[in-house]
Design an enzyme around this catalytic site. Structure first.
Site, PDB file in Angstrom:
ATOM      1  N   LYS A 156       0.828  -1.218   0.000  1.00 43.86           N
ATOM      2  CA  LYS A 156       0.000   0.000   0.000  1.00 43.86           C
ATOM      3  C   LYS A 156       0.861   1.266   0.000  1.00 43.86           C
ATOM      4  CE  LYS A 156      -2.132  -1.944   3.467  1.00 43.86           C
ATOM      5  NZ  LYS A 156      -1.801  -3.362   3.221  1.00 43.86           N
ATOM      6  N   ILE A 157       1.859   1.305   0.884  1.00 40.99           N
ATOM      7  CA  ILE A 157       2.686   2.523   0.976  1.00 40.99           C
ATOM      8  C   ILE A 157       3.607   2.641  -0.233  1.00 40.99           C
ATOM      9  CG2 ILE A 157       4.459   3.705   2.343  1.00 40.99           C
ATOM     10  CD1 ILE A 157       3.181   2.343   4.845  1.00 40.99           C
ATOM     11  N   THR A 234      11.532   4.340   5.807  1.00 37.91           N
ATOM     12  CA  THR A 234      10.352   4.644   6.633  1.00 37.91           C
ATOM     13  C   THR A 234       9.650   3.336   7.003  1.00 37.91           C
ATOM     14  OG1 THR A 234       8.974   4.906   4.670  1.00 37.91           O
ATOM     15  CG2 THR A 234       9.929   6.927   5.590  1.00 37.91           C
ATOM     16  N   ARG A 236      10.965  -0.243   8.767  1.00 35.64           N
ATOM     17  CA  ARG A 236      11.304  -0.605  10.142  1.00 35.64           C
ATOM     18  C   ARG A 236      12.824  -0.549  10.283  1.00 35.64           C
ATOM     19  NH1 ARG A 236       6.936   0.409  11.422  1.00 35.64           N
ATOM     20  NH2 ARG A 236       5.316  -0.866  12.357  1.00 35.64           N
ATOM     21  N   ASP A 260      13.326   7.319   9.241  1.00 31.15           N
ATOM     22  CA  ASP A 260      12.234   7.605  10.186  1.00 31.15           C
ATOM     23  C   ASP A 260      12.186   6.525  11.257  1.00 31.15           C
ATOM     24  OD1 ASP A 260       9.884   9.115  11.023  1.00 31.15           O
ATOM     25  OD2 ASP A 260       8.753   7.319  10.454  1.00 31.15           O
ATOM     26  N   GLN A 298       7.797   9.272  12.839  1.00 22.15           N
ATOM     27  CA  GLN A 298       6.649  10.173  12.752  1.00 22.15           C
ATOM     28  C   GLN A 298       5.961  10.123  11.386  1.00 22.15           C
ATOM     29  OE1 GLN A 298       8.985  14.182  12.886  1.00 22.15           O
ATOM     30  NE2 GLN A 298       7.262  14.595  11.539  1.00 22.15           N
ATOM     31  N   ALA A 299       6.419   9.187  10.518  1.00 24.90           N
ATOM     32  CA  ALA A 299       5.867   9.180   9.155  1.00 24.90           C
ATOM     33  C   ALA A 299       4.352   8.981   9.158  1.00 24.90           C
ATOM     34  CB  ALA A 299       6.549   8.101   8.320  1.00 24.90           C
ATOM     35  N   PHE A 300       3.865   8.230  10.141  1.00 25.39           N
ATOM     36  CA  PHE A 300       2.418   7.940  10.186  1.00 25.39           C
ATOM     37  C   PHE A 300       1.617   9.108  10.748  1.00 25.39           C
ATOM     38  CE2 PHE A 300       1.372   7.653  14.702  1.00 25.39           C
ATOM     39  CZ  PHE A 300       2.646   7.744  15.256  1.00 25.39           C
TER      40      PHE A 300
HETATM   41  P1  NAD Z   1       1.862  -3.880   2.856  1.00 26.88           P
HETATM   42  O1  NAD Z   1       1.667  -5.172   3.560  1.00 26.88           O
HETATM   43  O2  NAD Z   1       0.709  -3.269   2.117  1.00 26.88           O
HETATM   44  O3  NAD Z   1       3.077  -3.991   1.811  1.00 26.88           O
HETATM   45  C1  NAD Z   1       4.287  -4.620   2.093  1.00 26.88           C
HETATM   46  C2  NAD Z   1       4.836  -5.130   0.769  1.00 26.88           C
HETATM   47  O4  NAD Z   1       6.142  -5.645   1.034  1.00 26.88           O
HETATM   48  C3  NAD Z   1       4.022  -6.278   0.164  1.00 26.88           C
HETATM   49  O5  NAD Z   1       3.738  -5.992  -1.201  1.00 26.88           O
HETATM   50  C4  NAD Z   1       4.931  -7.487   0.306  1.00 26.88           C
HETATM   51  O6  NAD Z   1       4.772  -8.438  -0.756  1.00 26.88           O
HETATM   52  C5  NAD Z   1       6.282  -6.817   0.263  1.00 26.88           C
HETATM   53  N1  NAD Z   1       7.357  -7.662   0.764  1.00 26.88           N
HETATM   54  C6  NAD Z   1       7.286  -8.706   1.629  1.00 26.88           C
HETATM   55  N2  NAD Z   1       8.497  -9.257   1.791  1.00 26.88           N
HETATM   56  C7  NAD Z   1       9.356  -8.541   1.021  1.00 26.88           C
HETATM   57  C8  NAD Z   1      10.733  -8.637   0.735  1.00 26.88           C
HETATM   58  N3  NAD Z   1      11.478  -9.602   1.262  1.00 26.88           N
HETATM   59  N4  NAD Z   1      11.282  -7.732  -0.108  1.00 26.88           N
HETATM   60  C9  NAD Z   1      10.534  -6.758  -0.678  1.00 26.88           C
HETATM   61  N5  NAD Z   1       9.207  -6.638  -0.472  1.00 26.88           N
HETATM   62  C10 NAD Z   1       8.625  -7.520   0.375  1.00 26.88           C
HETATM   63  O7  NAD Z   1       2.426  -2.872   3.947  1.00 26.88           O
HETATM   64  P2  NAD Z   1       2.396  -1.280   3.923  1.00 26.88           P
HETATM   65  O8  NAD Z   1       1.135  -0.796   4.553  1.00 26.88           O
HETATM   66  O9  NAD Z   1       2.765  -0.814   2.567  1.00 26.88           O
HETATM   67  O10 NAD Z   1       3.563  -0.959   4.975  1.00 26.88           O
HETATM   68  C11 NAD Z   1       4.916  -1.314   4.706  1.00 26.88           C
HETATM   69  C12 NAD Z   1       5.723  -1.219   5.971  1.00 26.88           C
HETATM   70  O11 NAD Z   1       5.829   0.143   6.365  1.00 26.88           O
HETATM   71  C13 NAD Z   1       5.061  -1.885   7.214  1.00 26.88           C
HETATM   72  O12 NAD Z   1       5.409  -3.270   7.283  1.00 26.88           O
HETATM   73  C14 NAD Z   1       5.610  -1.116   8.365  1.00 26.88           C
HETATM   74  O13 NAD Z   1       6.733  -1.784   8.872  1.00 26.88           O
HETATM   75  C15 NAD Z   1       6.045   0.207   7.759  1.00 26.88           C
HETATM   76  N6  NAD Z   1       5.277   1.352   8.283  1.00 26.88           N
HETATM   77  C16 NAD Z   1       5.953   2.389   8.835  1.00 26.88           C
HETATM   78  C17 NAD Z   1       5.261   3.484   9.329  1.00 26.88           C
HETATM   79  C18 NAD Z   1       5.971   4.682   9.909  1.00 26.88           C
HETATM   80  O14 NAD Z   1       5.338   5.518  10.580  1.00 26.88           O
HETATM   81  N7  NAD Z   1       7.253   4.847   9.695  1.00 26.88           N
HETATM   82  C19 NAD Z   1       3.872   3.503   9.288  1.00 26.88           C
HETATM   83  C20 NAD Z   1       3.209   2.427   8.700  1.00 26.88           C
HETATM   84  C21 NAD Z   1       3.923   1.355   8.208  1.00 26.88           C
END
Ligand code: NAD
Length: 332
Positions: A156-157, A234, A236, A260, A298-300
Site C-alpha cells: 500500500k505505501i 520509513t 522498520r 524515520d 513520525q511518518a504515520f
Molecule cells: P503492505 O503489507 O501493504 O506492503 C508490504 C509489501 O512488502 C508487500 O507488497 C509485500 O509483498 C512486500 N514484501 C514482503 N516481503 C518482502 C521482501 N522480502 N522484499 C521486498 N518486499 C517484500 O504494507 P504497507 O502498509 O505498505 O507498509 C509497509 C511497511 O511500512 C510496514 O510493514 C511497516 O513496517 C512500515 N510502516 C511504517 C510506518 C511509519 O510511521 N514509519 C507507518 C506504517 C507502516
C-alpha cells in the site's frame, strides 16, 4: 469490554477516546503511558484486551503473562506486527488484530519529505538563514527528474510512494516477491533485488521487517550500490544494518541517509530525552553526519492517519466483543 491501552501519548488518548465515544456501546479504555513489557503486564489485570503500538514488547514472556491474566485480544494500533510473537499468541489462543491500512499517503509523503530535505539540504539551509548566513556552498542539490528510484516493497505505501515520485519524472524500479500487475501497469519496472543496488539513485524501503528482510541493507548490498546513493527508510529500523550504513556513509558510497525508523529506536523514540545523556553510540555517530536526516518514527503522524488508526482499532475491538471475527483484521 475493558481494554488496557499501552504506550499512550495525549494525542493517542484524544483520538482513541473520540472514536470510542462515537460507538453505540463504548468500551472501557484504560490508558497507560508506559510501554508493554514483562514489568508492566499487571496493568492489564481485569481486562480482556490490550491495545499496543510499534515498540511495545509482545514476546512469548509477555504473551504468557497476559494469557495468565485472561487477555484474549491484542489490538495493535499500527500496521507492522514484527513486535508480536505470533506463534506463541496462536498457541495461547490470543487473537492479534492490526490496522492494515490507515493512510499510506502519510508515510509515502514523509518519505518524499526526507528525500527533498536531503537532496536540497533544507535542514542545513534552515539553520543558515536563521544565522543570517545566505551562502550556498555545500547546499548543491540535484533535479529529481530522470533519476532512478527503487521501491522495495510495493504494497500500500510503496504503491503511493511510486506514484508520487513518478509525478516528479523519476524512473521507478521495484522489488517485491509478490509483484503487483496493477503497479507494473503504471510503468514501474520490477527487477531482481540484486539488480536494484547498482541501478538506483534513490532506494526507499517499504517492506515489512521479518526474517527475510532483517538487515536487507548490509555491507554486501551497500558495496553494490551506486556511489552517492540516497537511502530512505520509513519501514522498520531492522531493515538496515546501521553499523554497515555508517561505514557506507564514511566511504561516501551512501551519499544521503534519511531515516524515520532505527533498529534500536525502542529506547529512544516517542519520548523527550533532551535532559538525558544519549547512551547509544551508534545513533550518536549517525547524528554527526551532515547528510543524514532522522525523524523519530513520525511518518504515520497525520490527522487523517490518527483518525483512521483509532477508528479501525476500535472497530477491531468492537467486532471481537461481538465475535464478528471475519470483520476484524486478524494477523494470521
Ligand atoms: P503492505 O503489507 O501493504 O506492503 C508490504 C509489501 O512488502 C508487500 O507488497 C509485500 O509483498 C512486500 N514484501 C514482503 N516481503 C518482502 C521482501 N522480502 N522484499 C521486498 N518486499 C517484500 O504494507 P504497507 O502498509 O505498505 O507498509 C509497509 C511497511 O511500512 C510496514 O510493514 C511497516 O513496517 C512500515 N510502516 C511504517 C510506518 C511509519 O510511521 N514509519 C507507518 C506504517 C507502516
Amino acid at each position: 469490554m475493558k481494554v488496557a491501552v499501552f504506550s499512550t501519548k495525549p494525542y493517542d488518548r484524544e483520538f482513541l477516546a473520540r472514536a470510542n465515544s462515537s460507538l453505540a456501546h463504548p468500551h472501557e479504555l484504560l490508558f497507560h503511558e508506559t510501554q508493554l513489557n514483562p514489568h508492566s503486564t499487571l496493568l492489564a489485570q481485569g481486562c480482556t484486551a490490550v491495545c499496543c503500538f510499534v515498540n511495545d514488547n509482545v514476546d512469548a514472556t509477555v504473551l504468557q503473562q497476559l494469557s495468565d491474566l485472561g487477555i484474549k485480544l491484542i489490538a495493535l494500533r499500527c500496521a507492522g506486527f514484527n513486535q508480536v510473537d505470533l506463534v506463541t499468541a496462536k498457541k495461547l489462543g490470543i487473537v492479534v488484530a492490526r490496522v492494515a491500512e490507515y493512510s499510506p499517503h502519510a508515510v509515502a509523503e514523509h518519505a518524499l519529505g526526507l528525500i527533498l530535505m536531503l537532496n536540497r539540504n533544507l535542514h542545513r539551509a534552515y539553520h543558515r538563514v536563521r544565522e543570517n548566513d545566505y551562502s550556498l556552498n555545500g547546499l548543491l542539490g540535484f533535479d529529481m527528474v530522470n533519476k532512478t528510484v527503487a521501491v522495495i516493497g510495493t504494497g500500500k505505501i510503496g504503491q503511493v510512494f511510486a506514484k508520487i515520485v513518478q509525478g516528479l519524472g523519476c524512473r521507478v524500479i521495484a522489488y517485491d516477491p509478490q509483484p503487483a500487475p496493477i503497479v507494473a501497469a503504471t510503468g514501474v519496472r520490477y527487477v531482481a533485488l540484486n539488480d536494484i543496488w547498482p541501478a538506483a539513485d534513490i532506494i526507499s524501503l517499504h517492506c515489512p521487517l521479518n526474517s527475510n528482510t532483517h538487515h536487507l541493507i548490509n555491507a554486501n548490498s551497500i558495496a553494490q550500490m551506486k556511489k552517492g546513493v540516497m537511502l530512505i527508510n520509513t519501514g522498520r529500523g531492522g531493515l538496515i544494518d546501521t553499523r554497515a550504513a555508517i561505514t557506507g556513509l564514511k566511504s561516501k558510497t551512501i551519499g544521503y541517509l534519511g531515516l524515520d525508523v532505527y533498529e534500536e529506536e525502542g529506547d529512544l523514540f516517542f519520548e523527550d530525552n533532551s535532559n538525558h545523556l544519549l547512551q547509544d553510540d551508534v545513533f550518536a555517530r549517525l547524528l554527526t553526519f551532515p547528510n543524514v536526516v532522522i525523524t523519530g518514527h513520525q511518518a504515520f503522524f497525520t490527522r487523517e492517519a490518527l483518525t483512521a488508526i483509532a477508528d479501525i482499532t476500535l472497530a477491531n475491538i468492537n467486532h471481537f466483543a461481538r465475535e464478528e471475527f471475519t470483520q476484524m483484521c486478524i494477523v494470521s
